[in-house]
Every structure is written in C-alpha cells, then in structure tokens.
Design a protein around this motif. Structure first.
Motif, PDB file in Angstrom:
ATOM      1  N   GLY A  91      11.610-102.598  -8.147  1.00 44.07           N
ATOM      2  CA  GLY A  91      11.413-101.145  -8.231  1.00 44.07           C
ATOM      3  C   GLY A  91      12.037-100.599  -9.505  1.00 44.07           C
ATOM      4  O   GLY A  91      12.910-101.235 -10.121  1.00 44.07           O
ATOM      5  N   ALA A  92      11.575 -99.397  -9.889  1.00 38.04           N
ATOM      6  CA  ALA A  92      12.187 -98.734 -11.043  1.00 38.04           C
ATOM      7  C   ALA A  92      13.680 -98.534 -10.785  1.00 38.04           C
ATOM      8  O   ALA A  92      14.487 -98.601 -11.717  1.00 38.04           O
ATOM      9  CB  ALA A  92      11.512 -97.388 -11.291  1.00 38.04           C
ATOM     10  N   ASP A  93      14.047 -98.323  -9.535  1.00 34.01           N
ATOM     11  CA  ASP A  93      15.469 -98.094  -9.239  1.00 34.01           C
ATOM     12  C   ASP A  93      16.341 -99.262  -9.676  1.00 34.01           C
ATOM     13  O   ASP A  93      17.458 -99.059 -10.157  1.00 34.01           O
ATOM     14  CB  ASP A  93      15.664 -97.838  -7.734  1.00 34.01           C
ATOM     15  N   ASN A 162       8.669 -84.927 -15.212  1.00 36.38           N
ATOM     16  CA  ASN A 162       9.924 -84.840 -14.472  1.00 36.38           C
ATOM     17  C   ASN A 162       9.658 -84.682 -12.973  1.00 36.38           C
ATOM     18  O   ASN A 162       8.725 -84.009 -12.565  1.00 36.38           O
ATOM     19  CB  ASN A 162      10.737 -83.638 -14.990  1.00 36.38           C
ATOM     20  N   ASN A 163      10.489 -85.332 -12.194  1.00 35.04           N
ATOM     21  CA  ASN A 163      10.538 -85.132 -10.758  1.00 35.04           C
ATOM     22  C   ASN A 163      11.819 -84.332 -10.498  1.00 35.04           C
ATOM     23  O   ASN A 163      12.878 -84.806 -10.930  1.00 35.04           O
ATOM     24  CB  ASN A 163      10.586 -86.504 -10.066  1.00 35.04           C
ATOM     25  N   PRO A 164      11.796 -83.157  -9.906  1.00 40.09           N
ATOM     26  CA  PRO A 164      10.750 -82.570  -9.078  1.00 40.09           C
ATOM     27  C   PRO A 164       9.908 -81.490  -9.756  1.00 40.09           C
ATOM     28  O   PRO A 164       9.040 -80.926  -9.083  1.00 40.09           O
ATOM     29  CB  PRO A 164      11.555 -81.914  -7.954  1.00 40.09           C
ATOM     30  N   VAL A 187      13.269 -93.275 -20.862  1.00 39.12           N
ATOM     31  CA  VAL A 187      12.192 -92.360 -20.453  1.00 39.12           C
ATOM     32  C   VAL A 187      11.551 -92.951 -19.201  1.00 39.12           C
ATOM     33  O   VAL A 187      10.908 -94.002 -19.265  1.00 39.12           O
ATOM     34  CB  VAL A 187      11.144 -92.195 -21.576  1.00 39.12           C
ATOM     35  N   ASP A 188      11.779 -92.278 -18.078  1.00 42.75           N
ATOM     36  CA  ASP A 188      11.254 -92.767 -16.804  1.00 42.75           C
ATOM     37  C   ASP A 188       9.824 -92.252 -16.643  1.00 42.75           C
ATOM     38  O   ASP A 188       9.603 -91.056 -16.462  1.00 42.75           O
ATOM     39  CB  ASP A 188      12.168 -92.261 -15.679  1.00 42.75           C
ATOM     40  N   GLU A 189       8.875 -93.179 -16.718  1.00 48.89           N
ATOM     41  CA  GLU A 189       7.448 -92.821 -16.594  1.00 48.89           C
ATOM     42  C   GLU A 189       6.903 -93.278 -15.246  1.00 48.89           C
ATOM     43  O   GLU A 189       5.844 -93.904 -15.161  1.00 48.89           O
ATOM     44  CB  GLU A 189       6.647 -93.439 -17.750  1.00 48.89           C
ATOM     45  N   ALA A 190       7.638 -92.964 -14.175  1.00 52.56           N
ATOM     46  CA  ALA A 190       7.200 -93.380 -12.833  1.00 52.56           C
ATOM     47  C   ALA A 190       5.793 -92.858 -12.516  1.00 52.56           C
ATOM     48  O   ALA A 190       5.053 -93.483 -11.779  1.00 52.56           O
ATOM     49  CB  ALA A 190       8.196 -92.891 -11.776  1.00 52.56           C
ATOM     50  N   TYR A 191       5.441 -91.688 -13.094  1.00 53.17           N
ATOM     51  CA  TYR A 191       4.152 -91.063 -12.774  1.00 53.17           C
ATOM     52  C   TYR A 191       3.136 -91.225 -13.903  1.00 53.17           C
ATOM     53  O   TYR A 191       2.186 -90.453 -14.009  1.00 53.17           O
ATOM     54  CB  TYR A 191       4.379 -89.578 -12.419  1.00 53.17           C
ATOM     55  N   PHE A 192       3.332 -92.241 -14.745  1.00 57.35           N
ATOM     56  CA  PHE A 192       2.441 -92.455 -15.896  1.00 57.35           C
ATOM     57  C   PHE A 192       0.969 -92.537 -15.491  1.00 57.35           C
ATOM     58  O   PHE A 192       0.088 -92.012 -16.174  1.00 57.35           O
ATOM     59  CB  PHE A 192       2.844 -93.739 -16.653  1.00 57.35           C
ATOM     60  N   ARG A 213       8.953 -97.956 -15.741  1.00 56.67           N
ATOM     61  CA  ARG A 213       7.720 -97.729 -14.960  1.00 56.67           C
ATOM     62  C   ARG A 213       7.885 -98.312 -13.550  1.00 56.67           C
ATOM     63  O   ARG A 213       8.799 -99.097 -13.298  1.00 56.67           O
ATOM     64  CB  ARG A 213       6.530 -98.429 -15.630  1.00 56.67           C
ATOM     65  N   THR A 214       6.948 -97.965 -12.689  1.00 56.11           N
ATOM     66  CA  THR A 214       6.967 -98.487 -11.317  1.00 56.11           C
ATOM     67  C   THR A 214       5.539 -98.694 -10.821  1.00 56.11           C
ATOM     68  O   THR A 214       4.613 -98.040 -11.316  1.00 56.11           O
ATOM     69  CB  THR A 214       7.695 -97.505 -10.368  1.00 56.11           C
ATOM     70  N   MET A 215       5.379 -99.555  -9.832  1.00 57.31           N
ATOM     71  CA  MET A 215       4.085 -99.677  -9.152  1.00 57.31           C
ATOM     72  C   MET A 215       4.105 -98.915  -7.821  1.00 57.31           C
ATOM     73  O   MET A 215       3.190 -99.012  -7.016  1.00 57.31           O
ATOM     74  CB  MET A 215       3.721-101.149  -8.953  1.00 57.31           C
ATOM     75  N   SER A 216       5.192 -98.116  -7.604  1.00 59.78           N
ATOM     76  CA  SER A 216       5.336 -97.384  -6.336  1.00 59.78           C
ATOM     77  C   SER A 216       4.435 -96.171  -6.234  1.00 59.78           C
ATOM     78  O   SER A 216       4.203 -95.663  -5.136  1.00 59.78           O
ATOM     79  CB  SER A 216       6.779 -96.896  -6.164  1.00 59.78           C
ATOM     80  N   LYS A 217       3.966 -95.632  -7.374  1.00 60.12           N
ATOM     81  CA  LYS A 217       3.252 -94.351  -7.339  1.00 60.12           C
ATOM     82  C   LYS A 217       1.756 -94.591  -7.532  1.00 60.12           C
ATOM     83  O   LYS A 217       1.046 -94.778  -6.567  1.00 60.12           O
ATOM     84  CB  LYS A 217       3.839 -93.407  -8.398  1.00 60.12           C
ATOM     85  N   LEU A 224       6.398-102.407  -1.870  1.00 63.07           N
ATOM     86  CA  LEU A 224       6.446-103.737  -2.497  1.00 63.07           C
ATOM     87  C   LEU A 224       7.705-103.916  -3.344  1.00 63.07           C
ATOM     88  O   LEU A 224       8.237-105.006  -3.463  1.00 63.07           O
ATOM     89  CB  LEU A 224       5.209-103.871  -3.395  1.00 63.07           C
ATOM     90  N   ARG A 225       8.174-102.806  -3.942  1.00 65.47           N
ATOM     91  CA  ARG A 225       9.354-102.775  -4.807  1.00 65.47           C
ATOM     92  C   ARG A 225       9.120-103.545  -6.112  1.00 65.47           C
ATOM     93  O   ARG A 225       9.667-104.624  -6.342  1.00 65.47           O
ATOM     94  CB  ARG A 225      10.620-103.313  -4.094  1.00 65.47           C
ATOM     95  N   ILE A 226       8.255-102.973  -6.960  1.00 64.19           N
ATOM     96  CA  ILE A 226       8.028-103.551  -8.283  1.00 64.19           C
ATOM     97  C   ILE A 226       8.219-102.452  -9.327  1.00 64.19           C
ATOM     98  O   ILE A 226       7.553-101.420  -9.291  1.00 64.19           O
ATOM     99  CB  ILE A 226       6.588-104.107  -8.452  1.00 64.19           C
TER     100      ILE A 226
HETATM  101  C1  LIG Z   1      11.194 -90.352 -11.601  1.00 65.22           C
HETATM  102  C2  LIG Z   1      11.246 -91.470 -10.604  1.00 65.22           C
HETATM  103  N1  LIG Z   1      11.695 -92.668 -10.994  1.00 65.22           N
HETATM  104  C3  LIG Z   1      11.755 -93.704 -10.131  1.00 65.22           C
HETATM  105  C4  LIG Z   1      11.369 -93.559  -8.813  1.00 65.22           C
HETATM  106  C5  LIG Z   1      11.513 -94.717  -7.855  1.00 65.22           C
HETATM  107  O1  LIG Z   1      10.701 -95.770  -8.193  1.00 65.22           O
HETATM  108  P1  LIG Z   1      10.772 -97.139  -7.387  1.00 65.22           P
HETATM  109  O2  LIG Z   1      10.130 -96.934  -6.060  1.00 65.22           O
HETATM  110  O3  LIG Z   1      10.016 -98.087  -8.238  1.00 65.22           O
HETATM  111  O4  LIG Z   1      12.230 -97.522  -7.271  1.00 65.22           O
HETATM  112  C6  LIG Z   1      10.901 -92.329  -8.361  1.00 65.22           C
HETATM  113  C7  LIG Z   1      10.505 -92.167  -6.939  1.00 65.22           C
HETATM  114  O5  LIG Z   1      10.365 -91.102  -6.410  1.00 65.22           O
HETATM  115  C8  LIG Z   1      10.839 -91.258  -9.281  1.00 65.22           C
HETATM  116  O6  LIG Z   1      10.418 -90.047  -8.891  1.00 65.22           O
END
Ligand SMILES: Cc1ncc(COP(=O)(O)O)c(C=O)c1O
Length: 353
Positions: A91-93, A162-164, A187-192, A213-217, A224-226
């Motif tokens: 995961g991105a985390d 940005n989240n939120p 630069v967190d591109e979770a929503y790319f 980046r993440t495959m969660s979104k 899956l946690r990638i």
């Molecule tokens: C900006 C941002 N980064 C990372 C994550 C988490 O990603 P992951 O599920 O890959 O850990 C989120 C999830 O809400 C997010 O909003």
C-alpha cells in the motif's frame, strides 16, 4: 510486579490513526442490516479491479520473488519508468512509512498543509520529526506560505489531488516546489487514475522528488495492499535499503499484475466515476449545497452537524472531521455506483433540501 516497558517518546507524543469501524459494527450501532451499509467514507471504488478467481496457480510453500519482477515489469509499462526507479510496498501507506524511515530523524522539520491525508503526520511523528502545518486558506493550499516553509524543511509532503479537499495543483507549482524545497518532496498521487495529472516527468530534473501511488483507488484493489514509489535512482536505492523483502504477498502481486494487464478496463471504470462525480456535484449544488471542486473520487461538501448522524442511521457512512479540523463543518463523500449515489442523494434531499 515489573511495570511494562515504556515506548519511545515519539510514540507517546504522536496522535495515532483513528481506524474506520468495520461495516458490521456500523450496522449494529445504526440498527440497519449490514447489507444496507454503504461506505461513502473510504474513497474506494465500487468495483474490484480484478476477480479473485483469475489467480494463476501459485507456489505457496516457498518465499516468492522479493524483487517483485512481474509486478515491476507491469509498473514499468504503466508508468514508463525503469525498475531502478520503482519501489513496491504494501500500500501507499507502507511507502510513506519507508520514506519517513529513510529521510526523517528526531527533531527534523517536516511540512504539510492542513487538512490533508493523516498518515503524513503519523509516519513523520513516529520517526521523531516535528511537523509544521500550513493551514489552507478557504480549504485551498496557501501556496506562498507552503513554499516558504518547504525552503527550510528536511521533508515536505503534499497530496495531489489533496484528500480531503479534492484540490489539484498544477504541475508548474509542483515543479517550483521541488526546485525550492530544501529537502525531499513527496507528492502523493493516490488519485492519479482520476486526476490524470502526474509529476513523474519532473523526476529527471529533480532528484529530491518522490511520487507515491497506490492500486487502492482507481484500480479498485484497496484490500490487496499494493503501493509504489517512483523516484530517481538515488532515492530509490535508499528506499530499497530499508524496504522489507516481502511485505507484498505472492497472491497480491499476482492479482495486481492481472489488473495492470487490463488498463483499458481500469480507465473505463475511472471515467465512469468521474462522470458520476460531476452528476453528483451538480445535483448537490442544485440542492443548495456548497460543494468543492474535486479531482478525486470524492466530494467535500458543507453540511450541518445533524446530517452525518442522520445519514448513518440510514446505513450511509460519510467521513466527518473533528472540531479541530479546518474541514469540521464539511463531510466528505466517496462517489460510488449509480444506485448507491442515488440513495445518498435522496437521503440528502430529505435532510437538507
Ligand atoms: C492521499 C492518500 N494517500 C494514500 C492513501 C492510502 O493508500 P493505500 O491504501 O495504498 O495505503 C489514501 C487513502 O485514502 C489517500 O487518500
């Protein structure tokens, strides 16, 4: 009797993550059947990016390939970057945590804007960093103040979008930030997959830039946690020094490979969510709601305090913010499948229309 060992000071000082309750306990508390609970609070996709039964035969008694070469080959095709610039994590985390481990030490100056993704602060504080918050102005990044802080920071975090808030910063600002930041810029591109905008082309010119980046979104694979980092060779080598050899399981890797093989299906699902987001935004605006522009799969809207609990009683879970947050009089709602969005809209129409 001996007392229990004391955790490190940094651990005692930090504010831990507030876990989202599972749907079963929400259903119990709200008095609704669990199948009536819809998660508008987790920014996930309503459809999985791959079917579990598409798994190829796997060897489970041996350790798998700790370089994740099959996944990295797919990520190379997807991002255009070579294996020497890709770091895979759970995961991105986990990537955020690795970055903090590598670059943040006790007392280091770390910068973020608020409100933003809570894990930036958490991983920084676990590492002992001192986080300076740059308050957003009317929920938009205070660009001047942020640039000024980044100029003296060891580490700068930004989520784009940005989240939120959903705010998407233009690439020329990100490039200016990378050039002026004294330290690392993550630069967190979770929503790319929703925004379509990436800082990846800047990596060549800015060795301090890391894209997360993440495959969660967009890929619909949160369970899956990638996640992965894209960065120059030096940053990537440093991340590889600390990354666990196998935090991604062979099962997760194989499913992620399958999902990456069908990128057109992912793009099609992402386009549907973007269309549904704009439909929902217009409907909410017509209701008289103040709704922020968003480049993600979620919308931030102003709502009176009674709205979220009333939605919850109908099984509709939205994200709320504590009184200390600049977003405290807003709720964040994930854009989901059409029938689910319609349920939310009709409840909101009843409550505020
Ligand atoms: C900006 C941002 N980064 C990372 C994550 C988490 O990603 P992951 O599920 O890959 O850990 C989120 C999830 O809400 C997010 O909003």
């Amino acid at each position: 009797m001996r007392s229990a060992p004391t955790p490190r000071d940094a651990i005692l000082r930090m504010q831990p993550y507030a876990w989202e309750p599972p749907s079963a306990s929400i259903a119990r508390d709200a008095g609704v059947p669990e199948d009536q609970v819809v998660r508008f609070d987790t920014n996930t996709f309503p459809w999985p990016g791959v079917r579990l039964d598409s798994l190829p035969p796997l060897v489970l008694n041996e350790y798998s390939d700790s370089t994740y070469s099959a996944l990295v080959a797919q990520l190379n095709e997807y991002t255009g970057l070579p294996a020497t610039r890709i770091t895979v994590g759970a995961g991105a985390d986990e990537i955020l945590d690795l970055l903090a481990k590598v670059y943040i030490g006790p007392g280091d100056h770390v910068v973020q804007s608020i409100p933003t993704y809570p894990m930036f602060r958490i991983v920084s504080e676990i590492a002992g960093g001192l986080v300076a918050d740059v308050p957003s102005q009317d929920l938009a990044l205070d660009r001047e103040a942020f640039l000024r802080q980044a100029q003296s920071a060891r580490f700068t975090w930004i989520a784009n979008p940005n989240n939120p808030t959903g705010e998407l910063l233009p690439l020329d600002f990100i490039e200016d930030l990378a050039a002026r930041a004294a330290g690392v810029l993550a630069v967190d591109e979770a929503y790319f997959e929703l925004s379509g905008l990436t800082a990846v082309p800047l990596i060549d010119r800015h060795p301090n830039l890391v894209v997360v980046r993440t495959m969660s979104k967009g890929f619909g694979l949160a369970a899956l946690r990638i996640g992965y980092a894209l960065a120059g060779d030096e940053v990537t080598r440093a991340l590889w020094r600390v990354r666990p050899p196998l935090s991604v399981s062979v099962v997760a890797e194989a499913l992620a490979v399958k999902a990456l093989e069908d990128r057109e299906a992912m793009r099609d699902r992402a386009r549907q969510i973007v269309r549904a987001r704009e439909t929902m935004r217009s409907a909410l605006t017509e209701l008289g709601c103040e709704v922020r522009d968003s480049a993600g799969n979620f919308l931030l809207l102003r709502a009176a305090p009674h709205v979220a609990p009333a939605l919850l009683r109908r099984g509709l879970v939205v994200r709320t913010f504590p009184p200390s947050s600049l977003a405290h009089d807003y709720i964040r709602v994930t854009v989901r499948a059409p029938a689910e969005n319609a349920r939310l809209l009709s409840a909101l129409t009843e409550l505020i229309g």
